[in-house]
Write a protein that holds these residues in place. Structure first.
Motif, PDB file in Angstrom:
ATOM      1  N   SER A  54       0.845  -1.191   0.000  1.00 12.11           N
ATOM      2  CA  SER A  54       0.000   0.000   0.000  1.00 12.11           C
ATOM      3  C   SER A  54       0.880   1.240   0.000  1.00 12.11           C
ATOM      4  O   SER A  54       1.909   1.271   0.659  1.00 12.11           O
ATOM      5  CB  SER A  54      -0.905  -0.006   1.233  1.00 12.11           C
ATOM      6  N   ARG A  55       0.450   2.224  -0.724  1.00 10.54           N
ATOM      7  CA  ARG A  55       1.143   3.509  -0.758  1.00 10.54           C
ATOM      8  C   ARG A  55       0.202   4.592  -0.238  1.00 10.54           C
ATOM      9  O   ARG A  55      -1.003   4.491  -0.415  1.00 10.54           O
ATOM     10  CB  ARG A  55       1.567   3.864  -2.184  1.00 10.54           C
ATOM     11  N   PRO A  56       0.757   5.622   0.388  1.00  6.74           N
ATOM     12  CA  PRO A  56      -0.118   6.717   0.824  1.00  6.74           C
ATOM     13  C   PRO A  56      -0.709   7.420  -0.396  1.00  6.74           C
ATOM     14  O   PRO A  56      -0.093   7.440  -1.461  1.00  6.74           O
ATOM     15  CB  PRO A  56       0.811   7.639   1.614  1.00  6.74           C
ATOM     16  N   PRO A  57      -1.905   7.985  -0.268  1.00  6.59           N
ATOM     17  CA  PRO A  57      -2.511   8.674  -1.413  1.00  6.59           C
ATOM     18  C   PRO A  57      -1.698   9.897  -1.818  1.00  6.59           C
ATOM     19  O   PRO A  57      -1.120  10.582  -0.981  1.00  6.59           O
ATOM     20  CB  PRO A  57      -3.895   9.083  -0.905  1.00  6.59           C
ATOM     21  N   ASP A  58      -1.675  10.141  -3.112  1.00  2.00           N
ATOM     22  CA  ASP A  58      -0.986  11.313  -3.650  1.00  2.00           C
ATOM     23  C   ASP A  58      -1.900  12.516  -3.474  1.00  2.00           C
ATOM     24  O   ASP A  58      -3.003  12.566  -4.027  1.00  2.00           O
ATOM     25  CB  ASP A  58      -0.665  11.090  -5.127  1.00  2.00           C
ATOM     26  N   LYS A  59      -1.486  13.482  -2.691  1.00  2.07           N
ATOM     27  CA  LYS A  59      -2.334  14.640  -2.388  1.00  2.07           C
ATOM     28  C   LYS A  59      -2.563  15.529  -3.619  1.00  2.07           C
ATOM     29  O   LYS A  59      -3.463  16.345  -3.623  1.00  2.07           O
ATOM     30  CB  LYS A  59      -1.715  15.448  -1.256  1.00  2.07           C
ATOM     31  N   ARG A  60      -1.743  15.340  -4.648  1.00  2.00           N
ATOM     32  CA  ARG A  60      -1.918  16.133  -5.868  1.00  2.00           C
ATOM     33  C   ARG A  60      -3.002  15.545  -6.767  1.00  2.00           C
ATOM     34  O   ARG A  60      -3.434  16.195  -7.704  1.00  2.00           O
ATOM     35  CB  ARG A  60      -0.612  16.197  -6.659  1.00  2.00           C
ATOM     36  N   GLN A  61      -3.442  14.334  -6.473  1.00  2.00           N
ATOM     37  CA  GLN A  61      -4.402  13.648  -7.312  1.00  2.00           C
ATOM     38  C   GLN A  61      -5.808  14.202  -7.066  1.00  2.00           C
ATOM     39  O   GLN A  61      -6.228  14.379  -5.926  1.00  2.00           O
ATOM     40  CB  GLN A  61      -4.367  12.164  -6.997  1.00  2.00           C
ATOM     41  N   LEU A  62      -6.525  14.446  -8.130  1.00  2.00           N
ATOM     42  CA  LEU A  62      -7.881  14.948  -8.064  1.00  2.00           C
ATOM     43  C   LEU A  62      -8.828  13.848  -7.595  1.00  2.00           C
ATOM     44  O   LEU A  62      -8.786  12.728  -8.098  1.00  2.00           O
ATOM     45  CB  LEU A  62      -8.326  15.450  -9.435  1.00  2.00           C
ATOM     46  N   LYS A  63      -9.671  14.159  -6.615  1.00  2.00           N
ATOM     47  CA  LYS A  63     -10.655  13.191  -6.140  1.00  2.00           C
ATOM     48  C   LYS A  63     -12.036  13.624  -6.625  1.00  2.00           C
ATOM     49  O   LYS A  63     -12.441  14.757  -6.429  1.00  2.00           O
ATOM     50  CB  LYS A  63     -10.653  13.140  -4.609  1.00  2.00           C
ATOM     51  N   LEU A  64     -12.727  12.701  -7.242  1.00  2.00           N
ATOM     52  CA  LEU A  64     -14.076  12.957  -7.701  1.00  2.00           C
ATOM     53  C   LEU A  64     -15.056  12.197  -6.818  1.00  2.00           C
ATOM     54  O   LEU A  64     -14.895  11.015  -6.574  1.00  2.00           O
ATOM     55  CB  LEU A  64     -14.240  12.517  -9.157  1.00  2.00           C
ATOM     56  N   ASP A  65     -16.058  12.875  -6.316  1.00  2.00           N
ATOM     57  CA  ASP A  65     -17.047  12.249  -5.461  1.00  2.00           C
ATOM     58  C   ASP A  65     -18.396  12.399  -6.145  1.00  2.00           C
ATOM     59  O   ASP A  65     -18.930  13.491  -6.285  1.00  2.00           O
ATOM     60  CB  ASP A  65     -17.067  12.949  -4.095  1.00  2.00           C
TER      61      ASP A  65
END
Length: 66
Positions: A54-65
């Motif tokens: 597991s890797r920590p989430p990339d904070k630069r990645q766009l999250k769509l909800d």
């Protein structure tokens, strides 16, 4: 040489003990094992396969909800 990032969860399987160990890269090039809290240098495992599970989430990645 494999590069690990702080926050990576890693797994190590000991062929001799037939046991699996899980730890986290807690500092650059340092593993903290969950079983006993022992800290070890990543270089101790250069000849052994450490699998990143597991890797920590990339904070630069766009999250769509949706």
């Amino acid at each position: 040489m494999r590069v690990y990032e702080v926050g990576d969860l890693v797994r190590y399987y000991s062929e001799t003990a037939h046991q699996e160990y899980i730890g986290i890269i807690s500092d650059p090039d340092v593993i903290t094992w969950f079983c006993d809290g022992e800290k070890e240098d990543v270089d101790n495992y250069m000849d052994f396969p450490l699998e990143v599970i597991s890797r920590p989430p990339d904070k630069r990645q766009l999250k769509l909800d949706f």
